[in-house]
Design an enzyme around this catalytic site. Structure first.
Site, PDB file in Angstrom:
ATOM      1  N   GLU A   8      20.921 -19.434  16.527  1.00  0.00           N
ATOM      2  CA  GLU A   8      19.264 -18.867  16.551  1.00  0.00           C
ATOM      3  C   GLU A   8      18.417 -20.327  16.477  1.00  0.00           C
ATOM      4  O   GLU A   8      18.700 -21.501  15.116  1.00  0.00           O
ATOM      5  CB  GLU A   8      18.773 -18.337  15.225  1.00  0.00           C
ATOM      6  N   ASP A  39       7.737 -18.231   7.619  1.00  0.00           N
ATOM      7  CA  ASP A  39       8.786 -19.179   6.831  1.00  0.00           C
ATOM      8  C   ASP A  39       8.611 -19.545   6.020  1.00  0.00           C
ATOM      9  O   ASP A  39       7.040 -19.472   5.108  1.00  0.00           O
ATOM     10  CB  ASP A  39       9.137 -20.438   7.858  1.00  0.00           C
ATOM     11  N   TYR A  93      15.402  -7.859  16.044  1.00  0.00           N
ATOM     12  CA  TYR A  93      15.864  -8.499  14.881  1.00  0.00           C
ATOM     13  C   TYR A  93      15.488  -7.456  13.715  1.00  0.00           C
ATOM     14  O   TYR A  93      13.813  -7.527  13.782  1.00  0.00           O
ATOM     15  CB  TYR A  93      14.751  -9.816  14.850  1.00  0.00           C
TER      16      TYR A  93
END
Length: 266
Positions: free
Chosen positions: A49, A60, A174
């Site tokens: 990834e 993030d 995911y």
């Protein structure tokens, strides 16, 4: 079958859990980005990834935010990232590569242009954090070109929406292990296990679990019920101060080796 589909089929046939390391493209060194990718594979990565540096990575935590800032300061953009994937493909034709990032760089690059260049470079999938399923029509050119759109699900995903995600998932789904940002240290495996079991009952796509996976112990715990584990912030943090190709590749291998061993032991 796509490279991603072939890889997960092989993992299932072998009874193995996939390892998906995340690194920010160009960090800690643009010069050695391709060498780092090869080192990840040598250490046991099943899928890479690759984070596309972006100035406002809202999903993030600080570790990956700083990595993006460092890469951008060194001139890393989408064009460089695609170039590194193409170089990686000169030696590795099998390991799937998923670009993880945000919609803005793709939109600026142009959807059709990005799709064409990404496929030509050897990219297999895209995970666009801020493009939810409801808005995914804008990514139709990418899917039409052969790129698989990796979708995200979370503990806060409503049941009716989870059904939609499971029905649309391709490559792998995911699952974000908790409501928060990357790198946070909270992992309740019993809650995650129940949620992943529910997803797997609804989806034909494999399920990879990320966010909060930091070491061999946490990866092994996830391996009990997920098809793959994604580990990012802890690896990015380990690489941040590396200097030179030998240091970068050695740190990557040393970090991933015990995780790969723990997954295989399971």
């Amino acid at each position: 079958m796509s490279r991603i589909d072939r890889r997960f089929a092989a993992l299932k046939a072998a009874g193995r859990t996939g390892l998906i390391p995340f690194v920010t493209a160009g960090d800690p060194s643009p010069t050695h980005a391709v060498a780092l990718m090869h080192a990840l594979v040598d250490a046991g990565a099943d899928v890479i990834e690759l984070g596309v540096p972006f100035s406002d990575p809202m999903a993030d935590g600080p570790v990956i935010q700083y990595a993006s800032e460092r890469a951008i300061a060194k001139g890393v953009g989408l064009g460089e990232v695609l170039g590194w994937v193409a170089q990686f493909r000169q030696r590795d034709a099998d390991t799937p590569v998923v670009l993880m990032g945000y919609l803005n760089p793709v939109e600026i690059h142009g959807y059709e242009r990005f799709a064409s260049e990404a496929v030509e470079a050897g990219v297999d999938g895209v995970l666009v954090v801020d493009c939810p399923l409801e808005e995914s029509a804008v990514l139709a050119p990418l899917r039409q070109a052969g790129l698989q759109q990796i979708l995200l699900a979370a503990p806060t995903t409503a049941p009716h929406r989870m059904v939609q995600l499971c029905g649309s998932a391709e490559g792998f789904l995911y699952y974000v292990s908790f409501a928060g940002i990357t790198g946070a240290a909270r992992l309740s495996t019993s809650d995650i296990a129940a949620r992943v079991a529910d997803i797997r009952s609804k989806s034909k796509a494999p399920v990879a679990v990320g966010f909060g996976v930091r070491d061999a112990q946490s990866a092994k715990a996830i391996a009990g019920f997920a098809d793959a584990v994604v580990i990012g912030s802890a690896l990015v943090e380990r690489l941040a101060s590396a200097e030179g190709v030998e240091d970068i590749t050695a740190r990557a291998k040393e970090f991933l080796a015990p995780i790969r061993a723990a997954l295989d032991a399971h």
